[in-house]
Design an enzyme around this catalytic site. Structure first.
Site, PDB file in Angstrom:
ATOM      1  N   ASN A  81     -10.271   0.943   2.265  1.00  0.00           N
ATOM      2  CA  ASN A  81      -9.093   0.893   1.895  1.00  0.00           C
ATOM      3  C   ASN A  81      -8.547   0.745   0.313  1.00  0.00           C
ATOM      4  O   ASN A  81      -8.800  -0.471  -0.093  1.00  0.00           O
ATOM      5  CB  ASN A  81      -8.196  -0.199   2.662  1.00  0.00           C
ATOM      6  CG  ASN A  81      -6.841  -0.203   2.619  1.00  0.00           C
ATOM      7  OD1 ASN A  81      -6.326   0.229   1.634  1.00  0.00           O
ATOM      8  ND2 ASN A  81      -6.176  -1.164   3.320  1.00  0.00           N
ATOM      9  N   HIS A  98      -2.288   6.798   5.366  1.00  0.00           N
ATOM     10  CA  HIS A  98      -2.801   5.840   4.558  1.00  0.00           C
ATOM     11  C   HIS A  98      -3.977   5.264   5.679  1.00  0.00           C
ATOM     12  O   HIS A  98      -4.078   4.697   6.580  1.00  0.00           O
ATOM     13  CB  HIS A  98      -1.998   4.684   4.332  1.00  0.00           C
ATOM     14  CG  HIS A  98      -2.317   3.383   4.177  1.00  0.00           C
ATOM     15  ND1 HIS A  98      -3.144   3.360   2.829  1.00  0.00           N
ATOM     16  CD2 HIS A  98      -2.273   2.180   4.530  1.00  0.00           C
ATOM     17  CE1 HIS A  98      -3.309   2.255   2.655  1.00  0.00           C
ATOM     18  NE2 HIS A  98      -2.992   1.398   3.645  1.00  0.00           N
ATOM     19  N   CYS A 156       0.779  -1.192   0.007  1.00  0.00           N
ATOM     20  CA  CYS A 156       0.092  -0.047   0.006  1.00  0.00           C
ATOM     21  C   CYS A 156       0.902   1.240  -0.025  1.00  0.00           C
ATOM     22  O   CYS A 156       0.443   2.371  -0.134  1.00  0.00           O
ATOM     23  CB  CYS A 156      -1.050  -0.039   1.272  1.00  0.00           C
ATOM     24  SG  CYS A 156      -2.250  -1.331   1.191  1.00  0.00           S
ATOM     25  N   HIS A 171     -14.016   5.751   5.491  1.00  0.00           N
ATOM     26  CA  HIS A 171     -15.613   5.546   5.494  1.00  0.00           C
ATOM     27  C   HIS A 171     -16.220   5.628   4.142  1.00  0.00           C
ATOM     28  O   HIS A 171     -17.110   4.709   3.812  1.00  0.00           O
ATOM     29  CB  HIS A 171     -16.227   6.721   6.218  1.00  0.00           C
ATOM     30  CG  HIS A 171     -17.793   6.406   6.592  1.00  0.00           C
ATOM     31  ND1 HIS A 171     -18.630   7.112   5.773  1.00  0.00           N
ATOM     32  CD2 HIS A 171     -18.216   5.831   7.482  1.00  0.00           C
ATOM     33  CE1 HIS A 171     -19.807   6.920   6.222  1.00  0.00           C
ATOM     34  NE2 HIS A 171     -19.745   6.166   7.052  1.00  0.00           N
ATOM     35  N   HIS A 197      -1.751  19.910   7.048  1.00  0.00           N
ATOM     36  CA  HIS A 197      -2.610  18.839   6.715  1.00  0.00           C
ATOM     37  C   HIS A 197      -1.904  17.381   6.708  1.00  0.00           C
ATOM     38  O   HIS A 197      -0.662  17.509   6.495  1.00  0.00           O
ATOM     39  CB  HIS A 197      -3.166  18.944   5.261  1.00  0.00           C
ATOM     40  CG  HIS A 197      -3.602  20.286   5.014  1.00  0.00           C
ATOM     41  ND1 HIS A 197      -5.115  20.749   5.698  1.00  0.00           N
ATOM     42  CD2 HIS A 197      -3.277  21.488   4.433  1.00  0.00           C
ATOM     43  CE1 HIS A 197      -5.385  21.951   5.169  1.00  0.00           C
ATOM     44  NE2 HIS A 197      -4.242  22.499   4.413  1.00  0.00           N
ATOM     45  N   HIS A 239      12.609   1.012   5.135  1.00  0.00           N
ATOM     46  CA  HIS A 239      12.079  -0.682   4.793  1.00  0.00           C
ATOM     47  C   HIS A 239      12.740  -1.231   5.871  1.00  0.00           C
ATOM     48  O   HIS A 239      14.006  -1.299   6.356  1.00  0.00           O
ATOM     49  CB  HIS A 239      13.229  -0.912   3.635  1.00  0.00           C
ATOM     50  CG  HIS A 239      12.641  -1.847   2.651  1.00  0.00           C
ATOM     51  ND1 HIS A 239      12.127  -3.020   3.392  1.00  0.00           N
ATOM     52  CD2 HIS A 239      12.055  -2.038   1.449  1.00  0.00           C
ATOM     53  CE1 HIS A 239      11.809  -4.069   2.452  1.00  0.00           C
ATOM     54  NE2 HIS A 239      11.730  -3.334   1.434  1.00  0.00           N
TER      55      HIS A 239
END
Length: 498
Positions: free
Chosen positions: A425, A392, A225, A421, A388, A304
């Protein structure tokens, strides 16, 4: 008593934060030393009248040849300086796929289909219902047409159909917004983690839009993702090497071939959380694009944790005991995500935090290391660095944990919760739906800074920092156009379905 937020973060940072701050100061030491000197020289020069300045110039003994050489030297140094600077990377515009209403999956539909699936037992159905009740998803999230069949159609043809639908829709909208011609695209980067056909998705785009034969094309798969920010980072590096170029970045996840048809609980979670989506982003290093570009990319920081076996296997594609393929999510996922986040923000902090925040943290850390009593751990306030936050939308637990760890307010994570909502995802494209929410609410102002944080298999945590170049007008189209007036909505802790 509730535990203090981020105790692990403070203990894990140790002196790394101090070292990074020290490195930043040392790397810019010449600038820090020259600025006061230059200011002092200018102030002294302002005290002199024109006749005194002329007399001072003549007293230095410069003739016309010396003056000419000095001017040429200044020009050469200035040219070398500006040529060695990184090229600015602008985000001209972006577009997100907007699913059709007939793709919606209300809770009642999800529950009915789960019960009708021939491979789920009653325990698996009840488990998925419990996950959905606490997921933070709403009634309007969408699945691709193939997943509405009972059982789902996971064929290659159906997967390609979904890819064409979401990707081409996003690119078409981006072309309409920017007016760019497909032939003008110099770089193409596509990321999709779980669907990697031959020819690739990038080749599919080249064929559809008849892109140039010398286009630099890249197709990233298996990166989870957070791959959207990896694609942005790759495009940025390519733009540094290729002046006056456009880069098209496409982020998506294809749901059709990845529906899990078994009863392992760890592998049922993606069925409940992942939904269809895609985003197309146009980046450029052309200076003339600055006037219409929305944002400038300031930093990308990638972390990573794949060297650690536990982190490597926490999001893992495998087969269950019955041979059903799926994505297994470890119970350690949130702990591993927290560790990756701590490492990432330790690097991001010195790049973005105000000097006052860095100094407070440094003083607190050194005082506690020296054994001083009464010094409480100081948590840097990232709200002073960003207006802001786009976190994710991997699930309610992910957003809750980051809100707690970073000390964010409900308003700071509103975009993430509302995107989860409304759209679920959507994997690597979720950050762009969140940015679209902020714009749709009319909150993006010139000079505002945006922090995007993505998590993905491997395990990776990636960050991108953007600065808004112009006040963004509330868009009249896009994925939020028909529903933004209803948001924000209250999301209960549990939505009882049974």
């Amino acid at each position: 008593m509730p535990a203090e937020p981020l105790p692990q973060f403070l203990s894990s940072v140790k002196l790394k934060y101090v070292k990074l701050g020290y490195q930043y100061v040392m790397n810019n030491m010449l600038t820090f030393l020259l600025i006061p000197v230059m200011v002092a020289i200018v102030l002294e020069a302002l005290k002199l009248d024109p006749d005194e300045l002329v007399a001072l110039w003549r007293s230095l003994g410069f003739n016309a040849l010396h003056t000419l050489c000095t001017v040429f030297l200044i020009i050469i140094i200035a040219t070398a300086y500006f040529m060695s600077r990184p090229r600015p990377v602008y985000l001209v515009d972006y577009a997100c796929f907007k699913p059709a209403r007939n793709c919606r999956v209300p809770f009642a539909t999800f529950l009915e289909h789960a019960r009708l699936m021939p491979f789920f037992d009653e325990k698996s159905v009840r488990f998925q219902v419990r996950i959905l009740e606490r997921s933070g998803l709403g009634e309007e999230t969408c699945l691709p047409p193939a997943n509405h069949y009972i059982p789902p159609n996971s064929s290659m043809e159906a997967a390609r159909a979904e890819a064409e639908l979401v990707i081409f829709s996003a690119i078409d909208e981006l072309i309409a917004k920017t007016g760019i011609k497909p032939k003008d695209v110099d770089i193409l980067v596509v990321n999709c983690s779980l669907f990697s056909p031959t020819p690739s998705l990038s080749a599919m785009i080249v064929n559809k839009y008849k892109l140039r034969s010398n286009i630099l094309s890249f197709n990233l798969s298996g990166m989870g993702c957070s791959a959207g920010l990896i694609s942005v980072d790759l495009a940025r590096d390519l733009l540094q090497a290729h002046p006056n170029s456009y880069a098209l970045v496409v982020s998506t996840e294809i749901i059709t071939p990845n529906y899990y048809a078994g009863n392992e609980r760890a592998m049922l979670l993606p069925n409940c959380l992942f939904r269809m989506g895609a985003a197309a982003v146009l980046l450029s290093n052309r200076r003339r694009e600055r006037g219409r570009a929305k944002y400038r990319l300031l930093h990308v920081v990638r972390t990573h944790k794949g060297a650690d076996d536990r982190a490597y296997r926490c999001v893992y594609e495998e087969e269950d005991g019955d041979g059903n393929s799926g994505i297994s999510l470890s119970k350690d996922l949130m702990a591993i995500a927290g560790e990756a986040l701590r490492t990432n923000i330790t690097t991001v902090g010195p790049l973005v935090l105000p000097a006052t925040e860095q100094l407070r943290f440094l003083v607190s850390l050194v005082a506690r290391r020296l054994g001083a009593r009464g010094w409480k751990p100081y948590i840097p306030d990232f709200k002073k660095a960003f207006e802001h936050f786009c976190i994710h939308a991997g699930g309610r637990a992910v957003i809750d944990e980051l809100q707690r760890s970073l000390g964010l307010s409900a308003a700071n994570v509103e975009a993430s919760r509302m995107a989860l909502h409304r759209f679920g995802n959507t994997s690597s494209s979720s950050l762009w739906y969140e940015l679209g929410y902020i714009e749709a609410k009319g909150r993006m102002r010139r000079g505002d800074r945006v922090w995007m944080i993505g998590f993905g298999s491997g395990f990776k945590c990636n960050s991108a920092v953007w600065r808004c170049l112009r006040t963004v007008n509330t868009p009249v189209d896009g994925p939020w156009s028909e529903c933004i007036h209803r948001y924000p909505v209250h999301i209960p802790e549990v939505v009882k379905l049974l």
